[in-house]
Scaffold this motif. Structure first.
Motif, PDB file in Angstrom:
ATOM      1  N   THR A   1      -3.329  13.432   1.060  1.00 15.27           N
ATOM      2  CA  THR A   1      -4.636  12.852   0.743  1.00 15.27           C
ATOM      3  C   THR A   1      -5.014  11.790   1.771  1.00 15.27           C
ATOM      4  N   ALA A   2      -6.315  11.603   1.935  1.00 17.51           N
ATOM      5  CA  ALA A   2      -6.804  10.534   2.808  1.00 17.51           C
ATOM      6  C   ALA A   2      -6.939   9.226   2.032  1.00 17.51           C
ATOM      7  N   ASP A   3      -6.752   9.280   0.699  1.00 18.18           N
ATOM      8  CA  ASP A   3      -6.980   8.108  -0.148  1.00 18.18           C
ATOM      9  C   ASP A   3      -5.908   8.003  -1.233  1.00 18.18           C
ATOM     10  N   ALA A   4      -4.889   7.188  -0.964  1.00 15.09           N
ATOM     11  CA  ALA A   4      -3.847   6.905  -1.963  1.00 15.09           C
ATOM     12  C   ALA A   4      -3.996   5.448  -2.372  1.00 15.09           C
ATOM     13  N   GLN A   5      -3.994   5.177  -3.678  1.00 18.27           N
ATOM     14  CA  GLN A   5      -4.285   3.841  -4.186  1.00 18.27           C
ATOM     15  C   GLN A   5      -3.240   3.381  -5.187  1.00 18.27           C
ATOM     16  N   LEU A   6      -3.029   2.072  -5.242  1.00 18.89           N
ATOM     17  CA  LEU A   6      -2.196   1.460  -6.271  1.00 18.89           C
ATOM     18  C   LEU A   6      -3.090   1.149  -7.467  1.00 18.89           C
ATOM     19  N   HIS A   7      -2.649   1.551  -8.667  1.00 21.39           N
ATOM     20  CA  HIS A   7      -3.435   1.340  -9.875  1.00 21.39           C
ATOM     21  C   HIS A   7      -2.562   0.754 -10.980  1.00 21.39           C
ATOM     22  N   GLU A   8      -3.221   0.201 -11.988  1.00 26.34           N
ATOM     23  CA  GLU A   8      -2.550  -0.223 -13.207  1.00 26.34           C
ATOM     24  C   GLU A   8      -3.459   0.053 -14.391  1.00 26.34           C
ATOM     25  N   HIS A   9      -2.866   0.164 -15.566  1.00 26.81           N
ATOM     26  CA  HIS A   9      -3.617   0.253 -16.817  1.00 26.81           C
ATOM     27  C   HIS A   9      -3.661  -1.138 -17.415  1.00 26.81           C
ATOM     28  N   VAL A  10      -4.837  -1.550 -17.868  1.00 26.08           N
ATOM     29  CA  VAL A  10      -4.998  -2.852 -18.515  1.00 26.08           C
ATOM     30  C   VAL A  10      -5.843  -2.685 -19.769  1.00 26.08           C
ATOM     31  N   MET A  11      -5.694  -3.626 -20.690  1.00 30.13           N
ATOM     32  CA  MET A  11      -6.500  -3.620 -21.899  1.00 30.13           C
ATOM     33  C   MET A  11      -7.841  -4.284 -21.578  1.00 30.13           C
ATOM     34  N   SER A  12      -8.937  -3.584 -21.844  1.00 36.68           N
ATOM     35  CA  SER A  12     -10.259  -4.151 -21.582  1.00 36.68           C
ATOM     36  C   SER A  12     -10.666  -5.059 -22.744  1.00 36.68           C
ATOM     37  N   ALA A  13     -11.767  -5.787 -22.573  1.00 37.32           N
ATOM     38  CA  ALA A  13     -12.246  -6.736 -23.585  1.00 37.32           C
ATOM     39  C   ALA A  13     -12.533  -6.051 -24.918  1.00 37.32           C
ATOM     40  N   ASN A  14     -12.941  -4.788 -24.879  1.00 37.63           N
ATOM     41  CA  ASN A  14     -13.252  -4.079 -26.123  1.00 37.63           C
ATOM     42  C   ASN A  14     -12.028  -3.389 -26.739  1.00 37.63           C
ATOM     43  N   GLY A  15     -10.852  -3.660 -26.197  1.00 35.40           N
ATOM     44  CA  GLY A  15      -9.621  -3.122 -26.775  1.00 35.40           C
ATOM     45  C   GLY A  15      -9.212  -1.748 -26.280  1.00 35.40           C
ATOM     46  N   ALA A  16      -9.954  -1.194 -25.340  1.00 35.06           N
ATOM     47  CA  ALA A  16      -9.608   0.126 -24.798  1.00 35.06           C
ATOM     48  C   ALA A  16      -8.786  -0.042 -23.523  1.00 35.06           C
TER      49      ALA A  16
ATOM     50  N   ASP B   1       8.695   0.172   5.379  1.00 28.85           N
ATOM     51  CA  ASP B   1       8.230   1.467   4.882  1.00 28.85           C
ATOM     52  C   ASP B   1       9.391   2.281   4.323  1.00 28.85           C
ATOM     53  N   ILE B   2       9.156   2.862   3.148  1.00 27.86           N
ATOM     54  CA  ILE B   2      10.130   3.760   2.536  1.00 27.86           C
ATOM     55  C   ILE B   2       9.386   5.050   2.195  1.00 27.86           C
ATOM     56  N   THR B   3       9.796   6.155   2.821  1.00 30.20           N
ATOM     57  CA  THR B   3       9.182   7.447   2.508  1.00 30.20           C
ATOM     58  C   THR B   3      10.069   8.177   1.514  1.00 30.20           C
TER      59      THR B   3
ATOM     60  N   SER C   1       0.844  -1.194   0.000  1.00 26.48           N
ATOM     61  CA  SER C   1       0.000   0.000   0.000  1.00 26.48           C
ATOM     62  C   SER C   1       0.876   1.239   0.000  1.00 26.48           C
ATOM     63  N   VAL C   2       0.229   2.388  -0.131  1.00 22.42           N
ATOM     64  CA  VAL C   2       0.921   3.678  -0.116  1.00 22.42           C
ATOM     65  C   VAL C   2       0.069   4.665   0.668  1.00 22.42           C
ATOM     66  N   ASP C   3       0.715   5.693   1.210  1.00 22.07           N
ATOM     67  CA  ASP C   3      -0.059   6.786   1.795  1.00 22.07           C
ATOM     68  C   ASP C   3       0.751   8.071   1.737  1.00 22.07           C
ATOM     69  N   SER C   4       0.027   9.178   1.861  1.00 12.07           N
ATOM     70  CA  SER C   4       0.645  10.499   1.808  1.00 12.07           C
ATOM     71  C   SER C   4      -0.192  11.465   2.643  1.00 12.07           C
ATOM     72  N   PRO C   5       0.470  12.399   3.322  1.00 18.59           N
ATOM     73  CA  PRO C   5      -0.293  13.377   4.103  1.00 18.59           C
ATOM     74  C   PRO C   5      -1.112  14.333   3.229  1.00 18.59           C
TER      75      PRO C   5
ATOM     76  N   PHE D   1       6.274  16.492  -2.402  1.00 16.01           N
ATOM     77  CA  PHE D   1       5.412  16.026  -1.319  1.00 16.01           C
ATOM     78  C   PHE D   1       5.831  14.610  -0.930  1.00 16.01           C
ATOM     79  N   PRO D   2       5.617  14.229   0.347  1.00 14.19           N
ATOM     80  CA  PRO D   2       6.026  12.905   0.812  1.00 14.19           C
ATOM     81  C   PRO D   2       5.023  11.823   0.394  1.00 14.19           C
ATOM     82  N   LEU D   3       5.576  10.648   0.108  1.00 12.22           N
ATOM     83  CA  LEU D   3       4.790   9.464  -0.218  1.00 12.22           C
ATOM     84  C   LEU D   3       5.464   8.288   0.482  1.00 12.22           C
ATOM     85  N   THR D   4       4.712   7.545   1.284  1.00 13.72           N
ATOM     86  CA  THR D   4       5.274   6.388   1.975  1.00 13.72           C
ATOM     87  C   THR D   4       4.814   5.116   1.280  1.00 13.72           C
TER      88      THR D   4
END
Length: 159
Positions: free
Chosen positions: A69-84, A138-140, A63-67, A127-130
């Protein structure tokens, strides 16, 4: 002549370090965390970096967090079934032993949802990101905010 060269080199050094910033914890090395300047109407911003695993065992970014925001998320880009291409949240990211994982546009990235202080997301700020790893702990890091992506930034994850 040598003295002049040394003076010039000394004057150039601070500029070389202004953009390059790296962090190490255990077998993990985090290179150049960066984010694009937040456009006026954008609700969220992404952060990018490269994780080098110099060890002999896999690690996992849990996981990740930062002061900022209250909501930091891990994301990825993927190819959907329709090719987008679509973006989706992931629960964690494996960092294979002896490999790199690239967090970059159109690949893995950190989404910082609804940042609290938008002034921290302008060119030249940091800005800091842990990052919370399973084995390395943990690595900040300080994320450098830039007007444009670094020229040498890869655009896909390496594994």
């Amino acid at each position: 002549m040598l003295k002049q060269a040394l003076v010039v080199a000394a004057l150039l050094l601070p500029g070389a370090f202004a953009n390059a910033h790296e962090y190490t914890a255990g077998d993990l090395h985090i290179a150049h965390p960066w984010s694009l300047q937040l456009p006026p109407n954008a609700p969220n911003v992404a952060a990018y970096f490269i994780v080098h695993n110099n060890g002999k065992v896999d690690d996992r970014l849990l996981s990740v967090d930062s002061p900022i925001t209250a909501d930091a998320q891990l994301h990825e880009h993927v190819m959907s079934a329709n090719g987008a291409m679509k973006m989706q949240q992931v629960p964690n990211v494996v960092v294979p032993a002896g490999k790199d994982v690239v967090f970059a546009p159109s690949a893995y990235h950190v989404m910082l949802m609804q940042p609290k202080d938008r002034s921290l997301l302008s060119d030249g700020k940091r800005f800091p990101l842990t990052l919370h790893f399973e084995k390395a702990g943990d690595i900040t890091v300080d994320v450098a905010v830039q007007k444009q992506a670094p020229a040498d930034q890869p655009h896909e994850h390496a594994h």
